[in-house]
Design an enzyme around this catalytic site. Structure first.
Site: not given
Length: 261
Positions: A145, A156
Site C-alpha cells: 500500500s 497498518y
C-alpha cells in the site's frame, strides 16, 4: 475467456479471493488461462469459484485462516493436491481495520492490525517456498500500500512497510532459485461495499472524521485527483505475476495515481 493467455498452464494461488481486488485478480487470471487456487476465510469465496467455473475456467477453493502458519500451509497443500505444483502466489490479504490516531489504538487493536496485514504475506511466502525452490522457479506478488506514509492507520502502515521489506529481502535471498518477488503498493481504490466488513462496529463521530481525513489525504496526494479502480490494480498485479515482468524482482510498484507512498 480472454484473448490473452499469459497464464496458460500456470497454477496461481490468490489469497483474499472472495471480494475486492483479490476477486478481480482471480477472475482475470482464470480468464487468461490460469489454474487458480482461491483462498479466503469467507464462504463468499465459493461464489467466485462458481463464477470462474461457469465461465469455463479452472479453479478450486479453500477456506483458510491466513493469519496462521497452519492456514497458509493448508493453502499450499491444496494447490499441490489439486494441480501438482505452484507457479505463482498473489498475497492479497490485508487492509486497515481501524482508522484513527495512533494513540487511540489499544494493544489488542494494534496486534490485530499487524496480524491481518503482515502475517498472511509472511506465512504464505513461507508455505510456497519449498515447492518453488524445488522447481527452481516461481513468482510472488505481494499487495502492499502507498499508505506506508498515511495518516490515522499507523499499525497498518507499519505492516505494509514490513511487506515491502519482505519483498526486497525475499527477492534478494531467492533470486538464485529462479524466484521473483515483487509488490504492488495500491492507492485508494473504489470497490463495492465489503460483504464481510473489516470493522463491523458503527463508527462514532470522531471515527467518521478520522476516516474522512484519510480520504482527503489520499485524494490530495494523488496527481490524478481520484481513487483508482479495482481493474487498474488487477492490471498491475497480473503484470508482475506474468512473464512480461521477467526482469523485475525486489521491486515495489506504486499504483496510486502518482502518489509514491
Amino acid at each position: 475467456m480472454s484473448e490473452r493467455q499469459r497464464f496458460q498452464n500456470k497454477v496461481i494461488i490468490v489469497t483474499g479471493a472472495a471480494q475486492g481486488i483479490g476477486r478481480g485478480v482471480a477472475l482475470q487470471a482464470a480468464a487468461e488461462g490460469a489454474q487458480v487456487v482461491l483462498a479466503d476465510l469467507s464462504a463468499y469465496v465459493e461464489d467466485v469459484l462458481a463464477e470462474i467455473l461457469a465461465a469455463g475456467g479452472d479453479a478450486v477453493s479453500i477456506r483458510a485462516d491466513l493469519e496462521t502458519f497452519a492456514g497458509a500451509q493448508s493453502v499450499a497443500a491444496k494447490a499441490l493436491a489439486s494441480y501438482g505444483r505452484i507457479d505463482a502466489l498473489i498475497n492479497n490479504v490485508g487492509g486497515a481495520i481501524w482508522m484513527k490516531p495512533f494513540q487511540e489504538f489499544s494493544e489488542q487493536e494494534i496486534i490485530k492490525e499487524v496480524n491481518r496485514s503482515l502475517f498472511p504475506a509472511l506465512w504464505c511466502c513461507r508455505a510456497v517456498l519449498p515447492e518453488m525452490i524445488k522447481n527452481q522457479k516461481g513468482t510472488i506478488v505481494n499487495v502492499s500500500s502507498i499508505a506506508t506514509r498515511g495518516i490515522n492507520r499507523v499499525p497498518y502502515s507499519a505492516s505494509k512497510g514490513g511487506v515491502n521489506s519482505l519483498t526486497a529481502a525475499l527477492a534478494f535471498e531467492h533470486a538464485k532459485d529462479g524466484i521473483r518477488v515483487n509488490a504492488v503498493a495500491t492507492g485508494g481504490t473504489e470497490a463495492p461495499p465489503r460483504k464481510v466488513p473489516r470493522n463491523a462496529s458503527p463508527l462514532s463521530e470522531h471515527e467518521q472524521a478520522w476516516m474522512q481525513q484519510v480520504v482527503d489525504q489520499t485524494i490530495d496526494r494523488t496527481f490524478l485527483g481520484r481513487y483508482g479502480t479495482i481493474q487498474e490494480q488487477v492490471n498491475a498485479i497480473l503484470f508482475l505475476a506474468s512473464d512480461e515482468s521477467s526482469y523485475m524482482t525486489g521491486t515495489v510498484v506504486p499504483v496510486g495515481g502518482g502518489d509514491q507512498g
